[in-house]
Write a protein that holds these residues in place. Structure first.
Motif, PDB file in Angstrom:
ATOM      1  N   SER A   1     -29.280 -87.553 -10.145  1.00 46.59           N
ATOM      2  CA  SER A   1     -29.476 -89.007 -10.133  1.00 46.59           C
ATOM      3  C   SER A   1     -30.907 -89.361  -9.746  1.00 46.59           C
ATOM      4  O   SER A   1     -31.507 -90.291 -10.297  1.00 46.59           O
TER       5      SER A   1
ATOM      6  N   ASN B   1     -26.919 -82.798 -16.139  1.00 46.12           N
ATOM      7  CA  ASN B   1     -26.044 -83.887 -16.542  1.00 46.12           C
ATOM      8  C   ASN B   1     -26.635 -85.170 -15.976  1.00 46.12           C
ATOM      9  O   ASN B   1     -26.177 -85.687 -14.964  1.00 46.12           O
ATOM     10  N   ILE B   2     -27.695 -85.643 -16.633  1.00 39.98           N
ATOM     11  CA  ILE B   2     -28.368 -86.832 -16.140  1.00 39.98           C
ATOM     12  C   ILE B   2     -28.372 -87.902 -17.224  1.00 39.98           C
ATOM     13  O   ILE B   2     -28.240 -87.601 -18.416  1.00 39.98           O
ATOM     14  N   ASP B   3     -28.540 -89.121 -16.788  1.00 38.35           N
ATOM     15  CA  ASP B   3     -28.547 -90.261 -17.697  1.00 38.35           C
ATOM     16  C   ASP B   3     -29.944 -90.423 -18.288  1.00 38.35           C
ATOM     17  O   ASP B   3     -30.634 -91.422 -18.062  1.00 38.35           O
ATOM     18  N   HIS B   4     -30.374 -89.412 -19.012  1.00 36.66           N
ATOM     19  CA  HIS B   4     -31.691 -89.416 -19.629  1.00 36.66           C
ATOM     20  C   HIS B   4     -31.754 -88.245 -20.603  1.00 36.66           C
ATOM     21  O   HIS B   4     -31.163 -87.185 -20.342  1.00 36.66           O
ATOM     22  N   GLN B   5     -32.483 -88.414 -21.677  1.00 36.07           N
ATOM     23  CA  GLN B   5     -32.635 -87.323 -22.637  1.00 36.07           C
ATOM     24  C   GLN B   5     -33.448 -86.196 -22.015  1.00 36.07           C
ATOM     25  O   GLN B   5     -34.471 -86.430 -21.375  1.00 36.07           O
TER      26      GLN B   5
ATOM     27  N   LYS C   1     -37.120 -92.868 -15.072  1.00 36.43           N
ATOM     28  CA  LYS C   1     -36.993 -94.268 -15.505  1.00 36.43           C
ATOM     29  C   LYS C   1     -38.110 -95.130 -14.935  1.00 36.43           C
ATOM     30  O   LYS C   1     -38.477 -96.152 -15.510  1.00 36.43           O
TER      31      LYS C   1
ATOM     32  N   ALA D   1     -33.199 -88.787 -12.723  1.00 33.55           N
ATOM     33  CA  ALA D   1     -33.065 -89.873 -13.695  1.00 33.55           C
ATOM     34  C   ALA D   1     -33.812 -91.122 -13.232  1.00 33.55           C
ATOM     35  O   ALA D   1     -34.512 -91.772 -14.019  1.00 33.55           O
TER      36      ALA D   1
END
Length: 196
Positions: free
Chosen positions: A159, A180-184, A166, A162
């Motif tokens: 997290s 497993n992150i919210d980013h490519q 951002k 990410a």
């Protein structure tokens, strides 16, 4: 943030990688992959400027960076607070409040002032990782940051990665664990020598 041009590394008569060229840009996560002994740690050290000889090619960094190696840079006779009060990179000096908040984020609230030699290997690793919460550097170079970290700690770190990208930062890391992150995530496969 960083440009690597035509990097090649040979160790013990074996070519680990050759002709490796890539750029690290803001808001990018690059996962360096390869089998054990493929040169992942060596590459991160080259990018950080810690290996000045023994490789061919050029690395140009633009702006400050934070490097965390595979081994925890924690002095056993200092407390976690003392270990974090001054970072060897000279990046910054931090306030007590900043240090306490960082240690709390990595699950070490209440351990700020105990001697580090009394901590477990995982706790040593967490002291080192607390530097990420203190860092103001846009580029993070991380060698196996999840070593000796439990499942919840891994999720917290992912997290953090990410959030960092951002906000315009970049992360280059080695890991045997899936991200497993919210980013490519871009993958740099040392066996292939390319960054798609």
């Amino acid at each position: 943030m960083l440009v690597a041009e035509d990097l090649s590394l040979e160790r013990g008569g074996r070519q680990l990688f050759t002709g490796l060229s890539f750029a690290v840009r803001p808001q990018q996560v690059i996962l360096v992959e390869g089998a054990n002994g493929a040169g992942k740690t060596s590459l991160i050290r080259i990018l950080a400027g810690l290996s000045r000889y023994g490789f061919e090619g050029r690395v140009a960094r633009h702006g400050p960076m934070l490097y965390l190696g595979h081994h925890s840079a924690v002095k056993a006779l200092l407390t976690p607070r003392e270990n974090l009060a001054w970072h060897v990179s000279g990046e910054s000096q931090y306030t007590d409040d900043e240090i306490e908040a960082a240690l709390s984020r990595v699950g070490l609230h209440g351990y700020e002032d105990v001697l580090s030699h009394t901590l477990s290997a995982g706790q040593h690793r967490r002291v080192n990782l607390a530097r990420l919460y203190l860092s103001r550097s846009p580029l993070w170079l991380l060698d196996e940051p999840f070593t000796a970290i439990d499942v919840s700690g891994v999720a917290e770190l992912q997290s953090l990665f990410a959030a960092h990208v951002k906000q315009g930062g970049a992360v280059v890391l080695t890991s045997h664990q899936a991200l497993n992150i919210d980013h490519q995530v871009s993958r740099l496969d040392l066996s292939a020598g390319v960054l798609p």
